[in-house]
Design a protein around this motif. Structure first.
Motif, PDB file in Angstrom:
ATOM      1  N   TYR A 176       0.681  -1.197  -0.107  1.00 10.37           N
ATOM      2  CA  TYR A 176       0.061  -0.174   0.001  1.00 10.37           C
ATOM      3  C   TYR A 176       0.938   1.027  -0.025  1.00 10.37           C
ATOM      4  O   TYR A 176       2.031   1.199   0.259  1.00 10.37           O
ATOM      5  N   GLU A 177       0.148   2.481  -0.525  1.00  9.68           N
ATOM      6  CA  GLU A 177       0.769   3.735  -0.557  1.00  9.68           C
ATOM      7  C   GLU A 177      -0.086   4.591   0.483  1.00  9.68           C
ATOM      8  O   GLU A 177      -1.241   4.516   0.177  1.00  9.68           O
ATOM      9  N   LEU A 178       0.591   5.386   1.200  1.00 10.91           N
ATOM     10  CA  LEU A 178      -0.113   6.699   1.922  1.00 10.91           C
ATOM     11  C   LEU A 178       0.368   7.904   1.186  1.00 10.91           C
ATOM     12  O   LEU A 178       1.769   8.180   1.168  1.00 10.91           O
ATOM     13  N   ARG A 179      -0.551   8.849   0.542  1.00 15.15           N
ATOM     14  CA  ARG A 179      -0.065   9.868  -0.227  1.00 15.15           C
ATOM     15  C   ARG A 179      -0.726  11.238   0.425  1.00 15.15           C
ATOM     16  O   ARG A 179      -1.848  10.840   0.943  1.00 15.15           O
ATOM     17  N   SER A 181      -1.136  15.260  -0.210  1.00 14.35           N
ATOM     18  CA  SER A 181      -1.176  16.303  -1.554  1.00 14.35           C
ATOM     19  C   SER A 181      -0.397  15.519  -2.678  1.00 14.35           C
ATOM     20  O   SER A 181       0.340  16.201  -3.397  1.00 14.35           O
ATOM     21  N   GLY A 182      -0.453  14.308  -3.099  1.00 14.34           N
ATOM     22  CA  GLY A 182      -0.149  13.652  -4.069  1.00 14.34           C
ATOM     23  C   GLY A 182       1.311  13.175  -3.687  1.00 14.34           C
ATOM     24  O   GLY A 182       1.862  12.422  -4.670  1.00 14.34           O
ATOM     25  N   LEU A 183       1.896  13.454  -2.756  1.00 13.58           N
ATOM     26  CA  LEU A 183       3.097  13.205  -2.404  1.00 13.58           C
ATOM     27  C   LEU A 183       3.360  11.669  -1.693  1.00 13.58           C
ATOM     28  O   LEU A 183       2.562  11.761  -0.776  1.00 13.58           O
ATOM     29  N   LEU A 184       4.146  11.068  -1.991  1.00 16.24           N
ATOM     30  CA  LEU A 184       4.242   9.687  -1.236  1.00 16.24           C
ATOM     31  C   LEU A 184       4.934   9.749   0.095  1.00 16.24           C
ATOM     32  O   LEU A 184       5.964  10.439   0.263  1.00 16.24           O
ATOM     33  N   VAL A 185       4.262   9.528   0.922  1.00 17.54           N
ATOM     34  CA  VAL A 185       4.712   9.818   2.551  1.00 17.54           C
ATOM     35  C   VAL A 185       5.239   8.426   3.235  1.00 17.54           C
ATOM     36  O   VAL A 185       5.778   8.187   4.079  1.00 17.54           O
ATOM     37  N   ARG A 186       4.437   7.447   2.617  1.00 23.40           N
ATOM     38  CA  ARG A 186       5.042   5.804   3.237  1.00 23.40           C
ATOM     39  C   ARG A 186       4.337   4.837   2.085  1.00 23.40           C
ATOM     40  O   ARG A 186       3.354   4.793   1.546  1.00 23.40           O
ATOM     41  N   THR A 187       5.484   3.955   2.002  1.00 20.86           N
ATOM     42  CA  THR A 187       4.965   2.536   1.360  1.00 20.86           C
ATOM     43  C   THR A 187       5.278   1.440   2.330  1.00 20.86           C
ATOM     44  O   THR A 187       6.392   1.432   2.736  1.00 20.86           O
ATOM     45  N   ASP A 188       4.448   0.559   2.368  1.00 17.68           N
ATOM     46  CA  ASP A 188       4.835  -0.787   3.019  1.00 17.68           C
ATOM     47  C   ASP A 188       3.937  -2.007   2.621  1.00 17.68           C
ATOM     48  O   ASP A 188       3.185  -1.897   1.687  1.00 17.68           O
ATOM     49  N   THR A 189       4.076  -3.015   3.273  1.00 16.33           N
ATOM     50  CA  THR A 189       2.876  -4.130   3.433  1.00 16.33           C
ATOM     51  C   THR A 189       2.384  -4.432   4.443  1.00 16.33           C
ATOM     52  O   THR A 189       2.927  -4.284   5.610  1.00 16.33           O
ATOM     53  N   VAL A 190       1.273  -5.040   4.440  1.00 18.54           N
ATOM     54  CA  VAL A 190       0.451  -5.459   5.738  1.00 18.54           C
ATOM     55  C   VAL A 190      -0.251  -6.974   5.334  1.00 18.54           C
ATOM     56  O   VAL A 190      -0.504  -7.370   4.323  1.00 18.54           O
ATOM     57  N   THR A 191       0.009  -7.742   6.187  1.00 14.18           N
ATOM     58  CA  THR A 191      -0.491  -9.069   6.031  1.00 14.18           C
ATOM     59  C   THR A 191      -1.727  -9.273   7.087  1.00 14.18           C
ATOM     60  O   THR A 191      -1.583  -9.173   8.193  1.00 14.18           O
ATOM     61  N   LEU A 192      -2.676  -9.406   6.273  1.00 12.62           N
ATOM     62  CA  LEU A 192      -4.123  -9.667   6.975  1.00 12.62           C
ATOM     63  C   LEU A 192      -4.533 -11.180   7.215  1.00 12.62           C
ATOM     64  O   LEU A 192      -4.637 -11.768   6.269  1.00 12.62           O
ATOM     65  N   ALA A 193      -4.896 -11.545   8.315  1.00 10.08           N
ATOM     66  CA  ALA A 193      -5.863 -12.860   8.545  1.00 10.08           C
ATOM     67  C   ALA A 193      -7.296 -12.543   8.710  1.00 10.08           C
ATOM     68  O   ALA A 193      -7.629 -11.567   9.246  1.00 10.08           O
ATOM     69  N   SER A 194      -8.039 -13.585   8.676  1.00 12.90           N
ATOM     70  CA  SER A 194      -9.356 -13.434   8.736  1.00 12.90           C
ATOM     71  C   SER A 194      -9.760 -12.977  10.071  1.00 12.90           C
ATOM     72  O   SER A 194      -9.126 -13.466  11.066  1.00 12.90           O
ATOM     73  N   GLY A 195     -10.844 -11.964  10.071  1.00 13.26           N
ATOM     74  CA  GLY A 195     -11.087 -11.529  11.705  1.00 13.26           C
ATOM     75  C   GLY A 195     -10.335 -10.417  12.278  1.00 13.26           C
ATOM     76  O   GLY A 195     -10.728 -10.010  13.421  1.00 13.26           O
ATOM     77  N   GLU A 196      -9.177 -10.318  11.510  1.00  7.39           N
ATOM     78  CA  GLU A 196      -8.141  -9.113  12.297  1.00  7.39           C
ATOM     79  C   GLU A 196      -8.650  -7.655  11.749  1.00  7.39           C
ATOM     80  O   GLU A 196      -9.175  -7.508  10.876  1.00  7.39           O
ATOM     81  N   ALA A 197      -7.932  -6.946  12.670  1.00  3.59           N
ATOM     82  CA  ALA A 197      -8.373  -5.437  12.231  1.00  3.59           C
ATOM     83  C   ALA A 197      -6.702  -4.689  12.619  1.00  3.59           C
ATOM     84  O   ALA A 197      -6.161  -5.072  13.517  1.00  3.59           O
ATOM     85  N   TRP A 198      -6.413  -3.881  11.377  1.00  2.75           N
ATOM     86  CA  TRP A 198      -5.156  -3.207  11.618  1.00  2.75           C
ATOM     87  C   TRP A 198      -4.969  -1.796  11.368  1.00  2.75           C
ATOM     88  O   TRP A 198      -5.892  -1.512  10.569  1.00  2.75           O
ATOM     89  N   GLY A 199      -4.309  -0.970  11.997  1.00  7.12           N
ATOM     90  CA  GLY A 199      -4.251   0.300  11.825  1.00  7.12           C
ATOM     91  C   GLY A 199      -3.162   0.666  10.887  1.00  7.12           C
ATOM     92  O   GLY A 199      -2.051   0.128  11.128  1.00  7.12           O
TER      93      GLY A 199
END
Length: 210
Positions: A176-179, A181-199
């Motif tokens: 994923y990317e967080l932008r 004003s159009g500028l990239l501020v963070r790029t990362d990966t997140v692994t999700l399992a069923s039933g979980e919630a991540w911030g």
């Protein structure tokens, strides 16, 4: 090494726990840390987690947790068990909700991660995902300047204090990317399992909320 090893072997002190705690760790742990995750203004935690390192064999620590958790009314789900020489993962149904025990080995010790989730608290806080999916929770303090790019979607973040947005996705690993004003501020990966919630945040790695 015991002086009488050749005659009788070493006698080890059995692993013990405080009987009054819901999330036990062996008293013999060289390190232990307890964490809770709360929703905003909520008294009941969404998630409890204890991490520990124990100077004992993995099999001993596994036996300890099966005994101690069983005494606390936790029911092991054998169909979900992963048991190897250097790694264990067990799923449980606890009185407060689903739980996972993970054991590993590092630097001659057994590592412990025991996490318990509270679905009732998660439902009240609106962090409980749709059945079979996982939930991402994200926001940005400044309104209408940020966006999240994930799973071939670009989601505009309304923003503002205490106004998080959510997105439910199937289990899996996502880039994923967080932008802003159009500028990239963070790029990362997140692994999700069923039933979980991540911030998701612009200044740190993804964190499991539930």
């Amino acid at each position: 090494m015991c002086a009488l090893t050749l005659l009788a072997g070493c006698s080890k002190e059995p692993l013990t726990a405080d009987p009054d705690v819901d999330m036990p760790a062996p008293k013999q742990s060289s390190f232990s840390q307890f964490r809770t995750t709360h929703a905003h203004d909520a008294k009941v935690p969404l998630r409890l987690e204890i991490e520990a390192r124990v100077p004992a064999e993995l099999s001993e620590v596994l036996a300890f947790y099966r005994r101690e958790l069983g005494q606390r009314g936790w029911q092991e789900k054998p169909d979900d068990a992963v048991i190897a020489a250097d790694r264990v993962q067990l799923a449980f149904v606890s009185p407060k909700g689903p739980a996972v025990l993970k054991l590993g080995r590092a630097k001659g010790e057994t590592t412990v991660s025991l996490a318990q989730r509270n679905p009732e608290a998660a439902a009240k806080a609106d962090v409980l995902p749709i059945s079979g999916q996982a939930r991402l929770i994200f926001g940005y303090l400044r309104p209408d300047v940020a966006s999240l790019v994930i799973n071939d979607q670009t989601i505009k973040i309304a923003g503002g204090e205490n106004h998080p947005q959510t997105l439910d996705l199937p289990p899996g690993t996502y880039s994923y990317e967080l932008r802003v004003s159009g500028l990239l501020v963070r790029t990362d990966t997140v692994t999700l399992a069923s039933g979980e919630a991540w911030g998701l945040s612009d200044d740190k790695k993804p964190s499991q909320i539930y």
